[in-house]
Design an enzyme around this catalytic site. Structure first.
Site, short mmCIF file in Angstrom:
data_model
loop_
_atom_site.label_atom_id
_atom_site.label_comp_id
_atom_site.label_asym_id
_atom_site.label_seq_id
_atom_site.Cartn_x
_atom_site.Cartn_y
_atom_site.Cartn_z
N SER A 132 0.89 -1.03 -0.14
CA SER A 132 -0.14 0.27 0.16
C SER A 132 0.87 1.12 -0.08
O SER A 132 0.24 2.29 -0.23
CB SER A 132 -1.05 -0.04 1.30
OG SER A 132 -0.08 0.00 2.46
N HIS B 146 -2.40 -3.01 -6.37
CA HIS B 146 -2.74 -2.66 -4.99
C HIS B 146 -4.16 -2.83 -5.03
O HIS B 146 -4.92 -2.12 -5.59
CB HIS B 146 -2.20 -1.32 -4.67
CG HIS B 146 -2.63 -0.95 -3.21
ND1 HIS B 146 -3.08 0.33 -2.80
CD2 HIS B 146 -2.86 -1.61 -2.12
CE1 HIS B 146 -3.52 0.55 -1.69
NE2 HIS B 146 -3.48 -0.83 -0.98
N GLU C 127 -5.02 -0.22 -7.98
CA GLU C 127 -3.76 0.67 -8.20
C GLU C 127 -2.56 -0.30 -8.83
O GLU C 127 -2.26 -0.98 -8.42
CB GLU C 127 -3.55 1.52 -7.22
CG GLU C 127 -4.13 2.56 -6.68
CD GLU C 127 -3.47 3.24 -5.47
OE1 GLU C 127 -3.72 4.30 -5.39
OE2 GLU C 127 -2.87 2.72 -4.59
N ASN D 48 -3.83 6.39 -0.90
CA ASN D 48 -3.17 6.48 0.56
C ASN D 48 -2.61 7.73 0.78
O ASN D 48 -2.42 8.12 1.98
CB ASN D 48 -2.52 5.21 0.82
CG ASN D 48 -3.21 4.04 1.34
OD1 ASN D 48 -4.61 3.98 1.65
ND2 ASN D 48 -2.61 2.87 1.05
#
Length: 294
Positions: free
Chosen positions: A119, A138, A150, A188
């Site tokens: 992540s 991801h 992702e 994130n």
């Protein structure tokens, strides 16, 4: 296609289910460092599927088809894998060691693609000691449901691997978004600092747990407040990502809140430990932790 998923925790088992649900996938090898861990991940998937059957949301035949594709065991079962998705501990050394063992000792398919569900960690750094570069794939929790993947290419990741992983994600019914390597990628990089800021607001006594979450749900139309979301993600994961952002950028805006550090030290990690900013009750309800509020 045969897929090896390394790590049978919440994310790993969810990723395994996402692949097993696809008609494009023949076999999913769900792996962990101990047989019982892998079997526990498969049992978690079966429990969730059986719950859907009980509610009339899917047939027993469909659930059986998914679970029968999943083989629980050690990494050594990935000999003929076409794709490896690593979802082990978010620790650079662990990921590098895992991929090195897979490439040099286990996987015999020379065309296997190696992907990491990291992540926040550098794909380029993960790839550094390896014979074959890694790509980031991801997923988001819960992986069988969330649409986004992702796709993160490191500096040495071949473009043909990027194209293949984008195609694989689409065949899973996901929406792939390509991102350049950067700390936290896209989601994130935005999401975790928002959670951290919500924790700072609580830490400073500006509002209560429920006040902060209600404000963001009603004022920004978020389905979940930042403290609730932190509990869902796992406060240890939030802290780790904030530390990665801070270390990689040396920017003080990514400084983790002291309250976040304190809660992680106390193992108050959110839903997975039954207590974080909320206490999670056996009847499915939750109550804010009073000692963290006003």
């Amino acid at each position: 296609m045969k897929v090896g998923v390394i790590g049978a925790g919440t994310m790993g088992s969810g990723i395994a289910q996402a692949f097993a649900q696809s008609a494009e996938v023949e076999t999913v090898y769900l792996c962990d460092i101990k047989q019982e861990f892998a079997e526990g991940g498969k049992a978690r998937i079966a429990k969730g599927l059986n719950g859907r059957v009980a509610k009339g949301k899917m047939t027993q035949e469909a659930a059986d088809e998914i679970i029968n594709k999943i083989q629980a065991g050690l990494n050594t079962q990935c000999v003929d894998a076409d794709l490896i998705v690593e979802a082990a501990l978010e620790v650079m050394g662990v990921k590098q060691k895992t991929f090195k063992e897979l490439q040099e000792e286990i996987v015999k398919n020379p065309n296997c693609i190696y992907a990491s569900n990291t992540s926040s960690l550098s794909i380029t750094e993960i790839s550094k000691p390896l014979n074959t570069p890694v790509i980031g794939m991801h997923f988001f929790n819960p992986a069988p449901v969330m649409k986004l993947v992702e796709v993160n290419a490191g500096y040495t990741t071949p473009q043909e691997d990027v194209a293949k992983v984008v195609e694989i994600a689409e065949k899973l019914g996901k929406t792939p978004v390509q991102v350049k390597e950067a700390p936290g990628f896209v989601v994130n990089r935005i999401l975790i600092p928002m959670i951290n800021e919500g924790i700072f607001i609580l830490h400073e006594g500006t509002s209560s747990i429920e006040g902060i979450d209600t404000a963001m749900k009603l004022g920004a139309n978020h389905p979940m407040g930042p403290l609730e979301l932190g509990d869902l993600v796992g406060l240890d994961i939030c802290l780790y990502i904030m530390e990665t952002l801070y270390d990689e950028t040396d920017d003080s805006k990514y400084r983790p809140c002291p309250l976040l550090r304190k809660m992680v030290r106390a193992n108050h990690l959110g839903r997975k430990t039954g207590i974080g900013f909320y206490r999670y009750n056996e009847d499915g309800t939750k109550t804010p932790v009073d000692e963290l509020g006003f």
